[in-house]
Every structure is written in C-alpha cells, then in structure tokens.
Design a protein around this motif. Structure first.
Motif, mmCIF file in Angstrom:
data_model
loop_
_atom_site.group_PDB
_atom_site.id
_atom_site.type_symbol
_atom_site.label_atom_id
_atom_site.label_comp_id
_atom_site.label_asym_id
_atom_site.label_seq_id
_atom_site.Cartn_x
_atom_site.Cartn_y
_atom_site.Cartn_z
ATOM 1 N N GLY A 1 28.969 84.951 -67.322
ATOM 2 C CA GLY A 1 29.847 83.864 -67.825
ATOM 3 C C GLY A 1 31.396 84.080 -66.939
ATOM 4 N N ASN A 2 31.240 84.572 -65.787
ATOM 5 C CA ASN A 2 32.447 84.591 -64.889
ATOM 6 C C ASN A 2 32.442 83.329 -63.851
ATOM 7 N N ASP A 3 33.459 83.406 -63.246
ATOM 8 C CA ASP A 3 33.793 82.280 -62.461
ATOM 9 C C ASP A 3 33.424 82.499 -60.988
ATOM 10 N N TYR A 4 32.104 82.033 -60.885
ATOM 11 C CA TYR A 4 31.528 82.231 -59.453
ATOM 12 C C TYR A 4 32.364 81.773 -58.230
ATOM 13 N N ARG A 5 32.896 80.546 -58.592
ATOM 14 C CA ARG A 5 33.704 79.798 -57.444
ATOM 15 C C ARG A 5 34.980 80.799 -56.903
ATOM 16 N N ALA A 6 35.418 81.527 -57.899
ATOM 17 C CA ALA A 6 36.738 82.318 -57.379
ATOM 18 C C ALA A 6 36.209 83.609 -56.709
ATOM 19 N N VAL A 7 34.857 83.937 -57.094
ATOM 20 C CA VAL A 7 34.582 85.168 -56.360
ATOM 21 C C VAL A 7 33.912 84.669 -55.058
ATOM 22 N N GLU A 8 33.466 83.594 -54.914
ATOM 23 C CA GLU A 8 32.982 83.041 -53.482
ATOM 24 C C GLU A 8 34.250 83.014 -52.691
ATOM 25 N N ALA A 9 35.279 82.105 -53.106
ATOM 26 C CA ALA A 9 36.216 81.861 -52.516
ATOM 27 C C ALA A 9 36.895 83.122 -52.003
ATOM 28 N N ALA A 10 37.078 84.171 -52.699
ATOM 29 C CA ALA A 10 37.534 85.399 -52.116
ATOM 30 C C ALA A 10 36.902 86.159 -51.241
ATOM 31 N N GLY A 11 35.634 85.881 -51.264
ATOM 32 C CA GLY A 11 34.806 86.661 -50.578
ATOM 33 C C GLY A 11 34.652 85.799 -49.040
ATOM 34 N N HIS A 12 34.822 84.661 -48.924
ATOM 35 C CA HIS A 12 34.761 84.168 -47.805
ATOM 36 C C HIS A 12 36.121 84.094 -47.089
ATOM 37 N N ALA A 13 37.256 84.158 -47.993
ATOM 38 C CA ALA A 13 38.483 84.474 -47.172
ATOM 39 C C ALA A 13 38.592 85.954 -46.667
ATOM 40 N N TYR A 14 37.930 86.923 -47.447
ATOM 41 C CA TYR A 14 37.785 88.199 -46.901
ATOM 42 C C TYR A 14 37.106 88.421 -45.907
ATOM 43 N N ALA A 15 35.939 87.644 -45.681
ATOM 44 C CA ALA A 15 35.081 87.788 -44.353
ATOM 45 C C ALA A 15 35.846 87.138 -43.136
#
Length: 409
Positions: free
Chosen positions: A259-273
C-alpha cells in the motif's frame, strides 16, 4: 441543484458516462465499497495479480513476501534469486534506515547571506512553528529534526527541513509543517516560490548485501560474467536504466503490495542512481579477493510507511503486512530492497548465461494462451505446446488451442 461529476456516487458516474449496456455492466461488477474514497471520480477497481516470494531471508529471518505486478516473470525471478542467496545464508543489512522525510521551502531572487542570517536568528521560532503544527508528532519523539539552507544557481535557495515521521510515510505531515514554517519567513514572502516535501530520501538510505560461493551461481565463469555485466551498468547509462528497471520489477511489486507509493520510491532511486553526476546501476556485483565468493550489494533511499495513508484504507495492504509477519518499518524497508537485489541477481545470471528470453517466453506463453481464449487447464496445455514448438506467437497459440479443443471434443 445538479451534482458535479466528482460528487456523484460510483454507480451514478457510470450512468452519466453514457456507455454501452455491456460496458456499464462490466464496470459495475468491478465496483467495491473499499476503494471509492481513495481517488477522485472513482468508478471501478482495476485489479493486478499478487504472487508470493516464498522464502526471502534477511538478517537471518525468513519472510513470505507478497508481490503485486503484471509482468509474468518477476515473481519467478525473485524466487530464483532469493533461493540462490538463501543457500548462502540470505541477505544482510548494514545500516538502519531512518524514518526521515525531507521538505523544501524554495526561494528565488534572494540574497543568500541575508537568508542564512535570518535562519540562524529564527531557528528557535522555526522549530516552535513545526511543533505547533504537529504536536502529536513531537509528543512521540518525531517531528522536525534539522533545518539547513542550500544555495542554488540564479540567486535561488532551498530551506531544507528534515522531519522524523515515525511509522507513517508522513507526506501530509511534512507539508503541514512546511506551511507553518513558511509563515516564519514573512519578510521573505515575495521570494518564496513554494513549500513542498521532497521524495529524494537523502536520509533514508537502505543497504543490503550478500556473499555467496560462486558454485551457487554455476561456477567461477558464470560469476565472472555476472560481474562483467554489472560493471557495464556503472559505465553505460543505457545498460544502467535496464538494470535498474529489473531491480524495481521486484522492489516496486512489494512496495505496491504493502500500500505504499512505488512512484516516490522509484523516483528517489533513479535520482540516487545519478547522484555521482553519471547515471549508474544501483547494484554492484564483484568477486572477493580469493575469487571464491560473489559479493552483491544494493543501496538506495526508501521512504515508505507501515501505518496511515492508503495502507489504513486498503484491507489487502494490511493483510499483506500481516503475511510478512508485521515487520518493523526498518525491517520492511530491508525486505523491499532485498527483493530488488534478488530480482537483479536472477536477471544478471540469465542475461550473462543462457539469455533472458527463454525464461520470459515461458511466462509469456501463459499470457498469450489467455489472450487467445484458453481457460482453466487449457492455459498450461497451450503454454506447454508453444514452448515445445519454440514459437510463442498468437497464430501458434490459436492453432494449439484449436487442436486441444478438437481432441477433447
């Protein structure tokens, strides 16, 4: 008085959409009592399949991990990767992720020295405003923890707030605090562009690693191939994008299931990458000095919650957390990242070895069987027939289905 579309009930919206009777009936059958208040203009539920990662071992504990995804091979790959790592003792975590979420007040056409001096003078007032905005957070030990100014190009600046959010993801809480703190900066009101949370997650990094004998992946030659492919993800952004997508295949499936926000997690991950200035793979695979062990690691920010938000409104999310064994927020983050690394291992092993297409096609054959009308036991029969012929396409699927039904008649 005529209701606006968003004020209608789900059933009334269907009637107002002027659909065919069959389409109206289709959507009506897919309405529920649980979802209408989660989004605007709700009229039906869109369901995705949920599969199980049977045994994911993290820090010595075995988890049953729910995964929600539409891609056929993701759950199979996660189980494959987790099985290999499990034989070596599982994944290990190496830092405790903080439940910290960032917020920004953005300034333009501002003298940075004046702003720095003002923040220093008003530091106590800033923290007091944050406390009054969310007193319950402070009472349980959470709330605003730090304030910093960053100078940006073009006479711009960001006031960065770090908020400890506890068991919830905390987006609404951070935005509430930001609005309260913004009022402290009345002398700079004309310079303020916006006050909004950031999903960057600088303070929410999670690291998981594994160390496994090369024999578990098929020997030294296979391990070297995995390492070589991983190295391409560090020097070629095109390769890194695909590798990170494979990581998110598994990782995001667990984020969604809880039930969490996968879009936020992915955006943060790509920024960190891309945080080094060049976009790279989030994972790293290498051999130890002896050449006997394959070492894998994955570090990325993960801002999620275990309470509140959509989780509180979605029974499936609550039950999935129960299925996981009601882990702490920190443990849940590690499970999520470990799932991503498991998928990554399985993908690298497949691509550097026999190729990823064989596994993908086996799973795709089932999807294709359903598309041509196979039901029940027919699905597996058609899929097996496609695999035997080595041609996974719609014409072959239709032909095989026709032969099955002819023989069963």
């Amino acid at each position: 008085m005529t209701k606006k579309f968003y004020q209608l009930s789900a059933r009334e919206r269907l009637e107002a959409m002027d659909l065919t009777p069959s389409l109206t009936a289709f959507y009506r059958e897919r309405q529920s009592d649980e979802m209408p208040n989660l989004i605007e203009n709700y009229f039906a539920d869109f369901t995705l399949p949920e599969g199980l990662l049977r045994h994911l071992v993290v820090d010595g504990r075995s988890y049953q991990v729910p995964m929600v995804t539409e891609e056929p091979s993701v759950v199979a790959a996660a189980n494959n990767g987790a099985r290999l790592v499990g034989q070596a003792g599982g994944f290990q975590s190496h830092q405790t992720s903080q439940s910290l979420l960032g917020g920004q007040i953005l300034f333009q056409d501002v003298a940075i020295d004046e702003l720095l001096a003002y923040v220093s003078e008003q530091r106590e007032a800033i923290f007091e405003a944050a406390k009054l905005a969310k007193p319950s957070m402070v009472e349980r030990g959470d709330g605003l923890k730090d304030v910093q100014i960053r100078s940006l190009a073009g006479r711009r600046a960001s006031l960065d707030l770090t908020v400890q959010t506890g068991e919830a993801m905390g987006a609404n809480a951070v935005n509430t605090i930001l609005e309260a703190v913004k009022a402290v900066f009345q002398p700079f009101s004309k310079n303020i562009v916006a006050a909004i949370l950031t999903n960057a997650g600088h303070d929410a990094l999670v690291t998981v690693t594994t160390q496994m004998p090369v024999s578990l992946v098929g020997g030294l030659a296979v391990a070297k191939a995995i390492v070589s492919l991983s190295a391409f993800g560090k020097v070629d952004p095109d390769r890194a994008v695909t590798e990170n997508k494979g990581i998110f295949n598994g990782l995001s499936a667990v984020v969604l299931a809880t039930g969490n926000d996968y879009r936020a997690v992915e955006a943060a991950g790509h920024a960190y990458a891309g945080s080094t200035g060049r976009y790279q793979s989030l994972s790293t695979w290498k051999l130890d000095d002896t050449g006997e062990f394959l070492l894998g690691s994955l570090t990325m920010p993960v801002n999620i919650g275990r309470l509140g938000g959509a989780i509180a409104a979605m029974p499936m999310a609550q039950r999935n957390l129960e299925l996981l064994g009601a882990p702490s927020l920190g443990a849940l983050k590690k499970v999520i990242v470990a799932t991503g690394l498991a998928n990554n291992l399985a993908a690298l092993k497949a691509v550097s070895g026999p190729g990823i297409q064989a596994g993908h096609m086996r799973m795709q054959a089932r999807t294709l069987a359903i598309q041509v009308g196979a039901v029940g036991d027919e699905v597996l029969k058609v899929a097996n027939g496609l695999a035997a012929e080595g041609a996974v396409d719609q014409n072959h699927a239709k032909k095989i289905l026709g032969e099955i039904r002819k023989n069963d008649a």
